[in-house]
Design a protein around this motif. Structure first.
Motif, PDB file in Angstrom:
ATOM      1  N   UNK A   1       0.902  -1.193  -0.157  1.00 32.04           N
ATOM      2  CA  UNK A   1      -0.009   0.048   0.081  1.00 32.04           C
ATOM      3  C   UNK A   1       0.835   1.053   0.051  1.00 32.04           C
ATOM      4  N   UNK A   2       2.247   0.915   0.118  1.00 29.14           N
ATOM      5  CA  UNK A   2       3.077   2.206   0.224  1.00 29.14           C
ATOM      6  C   UNK A   2       2.943   2.911  -1.126  1.00 29.14           C
ATOM      7  N   UNK A   3       2.714   2.629  -2.128  1.00 28.09           N
ATOM      8  CA  UNK A   3       3.073   3.158  -3.553  1.00 28.09           C
ATOM      9  C   UNK A   3       1.616   3.832  -3.812  1.00 28.09           C
ATOM     10  N   UNK A   4       0.356   2.980  -3.846  1.00 35.52           N
ATOM     11  CA  UNK A   4      -0.767   3.534  -4.405  1.00 35.52           C
ATOM     12  C   UNK A   4      -1.903   2.824  -3.540  1.00 35.52           C
ATOM     13  N   UNK A   5      -3.111   3.629  -3.648  1.00 31.75           N
ATOM     14  CA  UNK A   5      -4.256   3.072  -2.858  1.00 31.75           C
ATOM     15  C   UNK A   5      -4.594   1.492  -3.806  1.00 31.75           C
ATOM     16  N   UNK A   6      -5.033   0.672  -3.188  1.00 29.21           N
ATOM     17  CA  UNK A   6      -5.057  -0.648  -3.887  1.00 29.21           C
ATOM     18  C   UNK A   6      -6.751  -1.312  -3.234  1.00 29.21           C
TER      19      UNK A   6
ATOM     20  N   UNK B   1      -9.161  -6.960  -3.553  1.00 33.72           N
ATOM     21  CA  UNK B   1      -8.766  -8.037  -4.641  1.00 33.72           C
ATOM     22  C   UNK B   1      -7.370  -8.101  -4.985  1.00 33.72           C
ATOM     23  N   UNK B   2      -6.920  -6.750  -5.605  1.00 31.77           N
ATOM     24  CA  UNK B   2      -5.570  -6.772  -5.966  1.00 31.77           C
ATOM     25  C   UNK B   2      -4.553  -7.061  -4.930  1.00 31.77           C
ATOM     26  N   UNK B   3      -4.966  -6.628  -3.488  1.00 27.75           N
ATOM     27  CA  UNK B   3      -3.889  -6.932  -2.453  1.00 27.75           C
ATOM     28  C   UNK B   3      -3.869  -8.455  -2.344  1.00 27.75           C
ATOM     29  N   UNK B   4      -5.088  -9.087  -2.347  1.00 25.56           N
ATOM     30  CA  UNK B   4      -5.069 -10.627  -2.297  1.00 25.56           C
ATOM     31  C   UNK B   4      -4.074 -11.319  -3.162  1.00 25.56           C
ATOM     32  N   UNK B   5      -4.214 -10.819  -4.324  1.00 26.01           N
ATOM     33  CA  UNK B   5      -3.498 -11.400  -5.532  1.00 26.01           C
ATOM     34  C   UNK B   5      -2.276 -11.151  -5.376  1.00 26.01           C
ATOM     35  N   UNK B   6      -1.623  -9.636  -5.174  1.00 22.46           N
ATOM     36  CA  UNK B   6      -0.161  -9.418  -5.174  1.00 22.46           C
ATOM     37  C   UNK B   6       0.422 -10.116  -3.731  1.00 22.46           C
TER      38      UNK B   6
ATOM     39  N   UNK C   1     -16.435  -1.271  -4.724  1.00 21.77           N
ATOM     40  CA  UNK C   1     -15.057  -1.615  -4.401  1.00 21.77           C
ATOM     41  C   UNK C   1     -14.631  -0.658  -3.253  1.00 21.77           C
ATOM     42  N   UNK C   2     -13.909  -1.031  -2.295  1.00 19.78           N
ATOM     43  CA  UNK C   2     -13.038  -0.479  -1.416  1.00 19.78           C
ATOM     44  C   UNK C   2     -11.645  -0.398  -1.644  1.00 19.78           C
ATOM     45  N   UNK C   3     -11.227   0.865  -1.514  1.00 24.39           N
ATOM     46  CA  UNK C   3      -9.768   0.962  -1.820  1.00 24.39           C
ATOM     47  C   UNK C   3      -9.103   1.456  -0.530  1.00 24.39           C
ATOM     48  N   UNK C   4      -7.878   0.780  -0.250  1.00 23.96           N
ATOM     49  CA  UNK C   4      -7.078   1.149   0.963  1.00 23.96           C
ATOM     50  C   UNK C   4      -6.049   1.779   0.684  1.00 23.96           C
ATOM     51  N   UNK C   5      -5.575   2.679   1.482  1.00 22.31           N
ATOM     52  CA  UNK C   5      -4.048   3.168   1.485  1.00 22.31           C
ATOM     53  C   UNK C   5      -3.556   3.483   2.821  1.00 22.31           C
TER      54      UNK C   5
ATOM     55  N   UNK D   1       2.348   8.350   6.256  1.00 15.26           N
ATOM     56  CA  UNK D   1       3.696   8.047   5.798  1.00 15.26           C
ATOM     57  C   UNK D   1       4.651   7.663   6.686  1.00 15.26           C
ATOM     58  N   UNK D   2       4.764   8.284   7.986  1.00 16.78           N
ATOM     59  CA  UNK D   2       5.606   8.105   9.157  1.00 16.78           C
ATOM     60  C   UNK D   2       5.638   6.319   9.245  1.00 16.78           C
ATOM     61  N   UNK D   3       4.768   5.600   9.390  1.00 20.21           N
ATOM     62  CA  UNK D   3       4.629   4.051   9.517  1.00 20.21           C
ATOM     63  C   UNK D   3       5.314   3.436   8.394  1.00 20.21           C
ATOM     64  N   UNK D   4       5.055   4.123   7.066  1.00 24.13           N
ATOM     65  CA  UNK D   4       5.622   3.423   5.890  1.00 24.13           C
ATOM     66  C   UNK D   4       7.168   3.749   5.999  1.00 24.13           C
ATOM     67  N   UNK D   5       7.716   4.688   6.583  1.00 23.85           N
ATOM     68  CA  UNK D   5       9.318   5.020   6.935  1.00 23.85           C
ATOM     69  C   UNK D   5       9.599   4.052   8.005  1.00 23.85           C
ATOM     70  N   UNK D   6       8.931   3.751   8.996  1.00 23.90           N
ATOM     71  CA  UNK D   6       9.426   2.842  10.059  1.00 23.90           C
ATOM     72  C   UNK D   6       9.455   1.536   9.326  1.00 23.90           C
ATOM     73  N   UNK D   7       8.447   1.233   8.799  1.00 25.57           N
ATOM     74  CA  UNK D   7       8.702  -0.358   7.893  1.00 25.57           C
ATOM     75  C   UNK D   7       9.839  -0.436   6.944  1.00 25.57           C
TER      76      UNK D   7
END
Length: 113
Positions: free
Chosen positions: A29-34, A37-42, A71-75, A79-85
């Motif tokens: 999810x760091x790069x774009x809302x998803x 279904x897309x998340x499950x596949x990826x 559809x529900x899109x998640x993001x 961004x602080x959490x993305x940086x911690x990860x």
């Protein structure tokens, strides 16, 4: 500021992130809302399992959901959490001893005490 300020919420954050599947979803999810279904596949996870992990991440305030028709899109919510990860992953991929102060610095000596 007291050294204990924020430790309990930070510990809860690490508890939520302490699951490899949730970390994988956050990285996706760091790069774009998803969509789910897309998340499950990826992520190579079942859609119900992804939904369950996303609910945990949403309840912790780490992701936000936005409905677009059916559809529900998640993001990522912060961004602080993305940086911690990203920093945690970079840390574990570093060669042992490659980061941090050298053994002769006062900081490293005080940490060993």
């Amino acid at each position: 500021m007291d050294v204990d300020d924020g430790l309990a919420p930070a510990a809860q954050l690490f508890k939520v992130l302490g699951n490899p599947s949730r970390l994988r979803l956050m990285r996706l999810l760091e790069h774009a809302p998803t969509t789910v279904g897309e998340l499950a596949s990826r992520a190579d996870l079942s859609q119900p399992l992804v939904s369950q992990h996303l609910r945990t991440l949403r309840d912790a305030g780490l992701v936000i959901a936005e409905r677009h028709g059916k559809e529900v899109t998640y993001q990522v919510a912060d961004e602080h959490v993305a940086h911690v990860i990203a920093d945690a992953v970079a840390h574990v991929l570093e060669p042992a001893g490659a980061a941090g102060p050298s053994a002769s610095t006062p900081e490293s000596t005080s940490r060993k005490a």
